[in-house]
Design an enzyme around this catalytic site. Structure first.
Site, PDB file in Angstrom:
ATOM      1  N   ASN A 116      14.913  31.634  52.698  1.00  0.00           N
ATOM      2  CA  ASN A 116      15.552  30.569  52.213  1.00  0.00           C
ATOM      3  C   ASN A 116      15.386  30.810  50.426  1.00  0.00           C
ATOM      4  O   ASN A 116      16.950  30.771  49.468  1.00  0.00           O
ATOM      5  CB  ASN A 116      15.713  29.366  52.364  1.00  0.00           C
ATOM      6  N   THR A 161      61.253  32.150  29.744  1.00  0.00           N
ATOM      7  CA  THR A 161      61.047  31.097  31.069  1.00  0.00           C
ATOM      8  C   THR A 161      62.467  31.014  32.308  1.00  0.00           C
ATOM      9  O   THR A 161      63.040  30.982  32.053  1.00  0.00           O
ATOM     10  CB  THR A 161      61.650  29.218  30.268  1.00  0.00           C
ATOM     11  N   HIS A 162      61.750  30.928  33.422  1.00  0.00           N
ATOM     12  CA  HIS A 162      62.737  30.639  34.952  1.00  0.00           C
ATOM     13  C   HIS A 162      63.185  31.935  34.931  1.00  0.00           C
ATOM     14  O   HIS A 162      63.989  32.480  35.745  1.00  0.00           O
ATOM     15  CB  HIS A 162      63.782  29.852  34.846  1.00  0.00           C
ATOM     16  N   SER A 283      57.212  59.573  44.484  1.00  0.00           N
ATOM     17  CA  SER A 283      56.633  59.382  45.813  1.00  0.00           C
ATOM     18  C   SER A 283      57.453  60.601  46.226  1.00  0.00           C
ATOM     19  O   SER A 283      57.259  61.228  45.961  1.00  0.00           O
ATOM     20  CB  SER A 283      58.020  58.733  46.040  1.00  0.00           C
ATOM     21  N   LYS A 289      61.088  59.122  41.005  1.00  0.00           N
ATOM     22  CA  LYS A 289      60.487  57.777  41.359  1.00  0.00           C
ATOM     23  C   LYS A 289      59.034  58.337  40.135  1.00  0.00           C
ATOM     24  O   LYS A 289      58.265  59.537  40.279  1.00  0.00           O
ATOM     25  CB  LYS A 289      60.140  57.491  42.264  1.00  0.00           C
ATOM     26  N   ASN A 291      56.128  55.612  40.256  1.00  0.00           N
ATOM     27  CA  ASN A 291      56.031  54.186  40.236  1.00  0.00           C
ATOM     28  C   ASN A 291      54.408  53.328  40.165  1.00  0.00           C
ATOM     29  O   ASN A 291      53.584  54.361  40.141  1.00  0.00           O
ATOM     30  CB  ASN A 291      55.525  54.090  41.917  1.00  0.00           C
ATOM     31  N   GLU A 296      50.724  47.502  41.176  1.00  0.00           N
ATOM     32  CA  GLU A 296      51.044  46.546  42.356  1.00  0.00           C
ATOM     33  C   GLU A 296      49.626  46.005  42.851  1.00  0.00           C
ATOM     34  O   GLU A 296      49.675  45.231  43.619  1.00  0.00           O
ATOM     35  CB  GLU A 296      51.861  47.440  43.207  1.00  0.00           C
ATOM     36  N   TYR A 323      19.030  25.044  54.146  1.00  0.00           N
ATOM     37  CA  TYR A 323      19.418  26.325  54.407  1.00  0.00           C
ATOM     38  C   TYR A 323      20.230  26.107  56.217  1.00  0.00           C
ATOM     39  O   TYR A 323      19.343  26.076  56.199  1.00  0.00           O
ATOM     40  CB  TYR A 323      18.782  27.403  54.333  1.00  0.00           C
ATOM     41  N   LYS A 331      27.486  36.488  50.923  1.00  0.00           N
ATOM     42  CA  LYS A 331      27.304  37.603  50.178  1.00  0.00           C
ATOM     43  C   LYS A 331      29.007  39.022  50.422  1.00  0.00           C
ATOM     44  O   LYS A 331      29.053  39.060  49.069  1.00  0.00           O
ATOM     45  CB  LYS A 331      26.354  38.468  50.358  1.00  0.00           C
TER      46      LYS A 331
HETATM   47  N1  ARG Z   1      19.834  37.251  54.811  1.00  0.00           N
HETATM   48  C1  ARG Z   1      19.953  35.835  55.076  1.00  0.00           C
HETATM   49  C2  ARG Z   1      20.752  35.385  53.871  1.00  0.00           C
HETATM   50  O1  ARG Z   1      20.841  36.270  53.247  1.00  0.00           O
HETATM   51  C3  ARG Z   1      17.891  35.241  53.996  1.00  0.00           C
HETATM   52  C4  ARG Z   1      17.724  34.461  54.580  1.00  0.00           C
HETATM   53  C5  ARG Z   1      17.280  33.870  56.213  1.00  0.00           C
HETATM   54  N2  ARG Z   1      16.749  32.894  56.105  1.00  0.00           N
HETATM   55  C6  ARG Z   1      16.043  32.967  57.494  1.00  0.00           C
HETATM   56  N3  ARG Z   1      15.580  31.516  57.520  1.00  0.00           N
HETATM   57  N4  ARG Z   1      16.774  32.689  59.186  1.00  0.00           N
HETATM   58  O2  ARG Z   1      21.244  34.114  54.290  1.00  0.00           O
END
Ligand code: ARG
Length: 463
Positions: A116, A161-162, A283, A289, A291, A296, A323, A331
């Site tokens: 954690n 503007t606008h 294109s 074209k 582009n 975009e 946690y 992530k």
């Molecule tokens: N892979 C977990 C994460 O990204 C790590 C922490 C997991 N901790 C646990 N007590 N299961 O959050």
């Protein structure tokens, strides 16, 4: 024996489906350099407080260096059964030290540490690196816009503007408006970095440790400015993740605004900017074209980044202290937001370097749309006409010009004398965009002297 770091309590192996569902190695493997760095600092600290000998810590640090090298060269296969990057590195360490005849030494590394506090330490190290890299790239983007302004130093364009023609501005004034936005983006990330740079490690699972660890040593080794004061808070905290992705979101929004603008400017209707061929695509059916796909996609990818911010906030809103496994989902959001914005900033910087305003086409239409009307009104005001009266009078003059298909400068002086007796000839001096630009006086305006001051300041700042 179970391969799991937590196998002791369990009598049945984990269901394969559960392993697949709970793994994060497919996402968090990129944290390996940060995980190794943090583990090395942790090992050194354990030796400083007597939980490892100096020799033991040395062996762990060296083995972790080898593991890093092997990970860099893809020599360690990832296994779903090992869940995440932290477990992979720890089990590899345990295996290698055992093979070296050092017995159980690897099994000591996780002393006074939980995944954690480990995962959030790694993530903070990664976030700090990302912020530093983005700061660098944003400065480069600012230099591109500054260069764009310098290359079009005296060129006047209409500002809107606008989406309606409003007032004339110098191109460097327009370019520096983006430089300002990207400066705020940099400042915002720098501010978020202060809260990123507080050490979680040592919070252990959530309550701290009964072992005599020294968190200040770890903080110092890893370059953290502070040690988190409350173990419960820091192990439950992903504010920094949300702040970081919010910072990324505003960068993406700024880039999206700019993309939208330049996409319009490339149209036949606007005919205002020429994009470099290398940054456009064609294109498959329409031979003529060219582009603006890069612009975009920059605009389009913004949705992803804003989605990640929303995801993080929703992910956190239902969580009790501390946690919870939900947090593993931080992530993918952070990584994709950072990757997307990094790529967008990089390509924007390169594109802006080579883009050119179509000066002839723009100049040919500058007398359309009454860009000088507001300055004319102000010229009356400076001669004593009340603002509302001047506004109405110029509005009437514009209406007359529209009916007769004239410019304000085509009107006879007598028309201006009617608004401000005896001053008709004098107010003519602000008509036409070039005169209009020169009439500006306020701080931060598009007046040539003001723009020159801004250019010099930014040149010095971004040198
Ligand atoms: N892979 C977990 C994460 O990204 C790590 C922490 C997991 N901790 C646990 N007590 N299961 O959050």
């Amino acid at each position: 024996m179970s391969q799991k770091t937590w196998g002791g309590r369990f009598s049945a192996p984990t269901d394969k489906l559960v392993e697949q569902f709970t793994e994060s190695i497919s996402v968090d493997s990129r944290l390996f350099p940060h995980d190794i760095r943090a583990s090395q600092a942790h090992a050194v600290m354990l030796s400083e407080v007597g939980l490892l000998t100096t020799a033991e810590a040395g062996k762990i640090v060296a083995a972790l260096d080898d593991i890093r090298e092997d990970l860099e060269n893809n020599r360690i296969p990832f296994r779903t059964a090992l869940e995440d990057i932290h477990t992979h590195i720890e089990s590899e360490l345990i295996f290698r030290l055992d093979k070296q005849g050092l017995g159980d030494l690897g099994r000591k590394l996780h002393t006074a540490r939980s995944r954690n506090d480990q995962v959030v330490t790694d993530l903070k190290l990664w976030t700090r690196d990302s912020i530093d890299m983005l700061d660098h790239l944003l400065a480069e983007l600012q230099r591109s816009f500054l260069d764009f302004g310098l290359r079009h130093r005296d060129v006047i364009i209409p500002a809107y503007t606008h989406m309606q023609r409003a007032q004339p501005v110098l191109v460097p004034h327009y370019a520096l408006a983006y430089v300002e936005k990207f400066q705020r983006d940099r400042d915002r990330l720098a501010d978020a970095r202060k809260r990123v740079n507080v050490l979680p490690l040592g919070a252990a699972a959530l309550a701290g440790s009964s072992l005599p660890i020294n968190r200040y040593s770890v903080a110092k080794q890893l370059g953290f400015d502070e040690v988190a004061r409350n173990s419960l808070d820091v192990s439950s905290d992903r504010d920094f993740a949300a702040e970081f992705v919010f910072g990324l979101s505003l960068i993406a929004v700024h880039l999206s605004n700019w993309s939208e603008e330049w996409i319009l400017w490339t149209t036949t209707e606007f005919d205002t900017i020429e994009l470099p061929d290398e940054f456009c695509t064609g294109s498959s059916i329409m031979p003529h074209k060219k582009n603006p796909d890069v612009l975009e996609l920059t605009r389009g990818k913004t949705g992803r980044v804003l989605g990640h911010l929303h995801h993080l906030l929703v992910m956190m809103k239902g969580l009790p202290m501390a946690y919870n496994r939900d947090m593993q989902e931080d992530k993918p959001a952070m990584f994709d937001a950072a990757d997307t914005v990094t790529a967008s900033v990089q390509i924007a910087a390169a594109l802006v370097r080579k883009a050119k305003i179509k000066t002839a086409s723009v100049a040919a239409r500058l007398d359309q749309g009454f860009l000088d009307a507001t300055t004319l009104m102000e010229s009356f005001i400076s001669r004593g006409v009340p603002m509302r009266t001047a506004h109405e009078a110029v509005g009437l003059l514009v209406r007359e010009c529209e009916q007769k298909k004239l410019k304000l400068s085509d009107l006879p002086t007598s028309k201006f004398d009617e608004v401000c007796p005896g001053e008709g000839a004098a107010v003519r001096a602000v008509l036409g965009v070039a005169n209009s630009i020169k009439a500006f006086q306020s701080y931060g305006s598009t007046a040539p002297h003001s723009v020159e001051t801004q250019l010099k300041e930014w040149q010095a700042k971004l040198a």
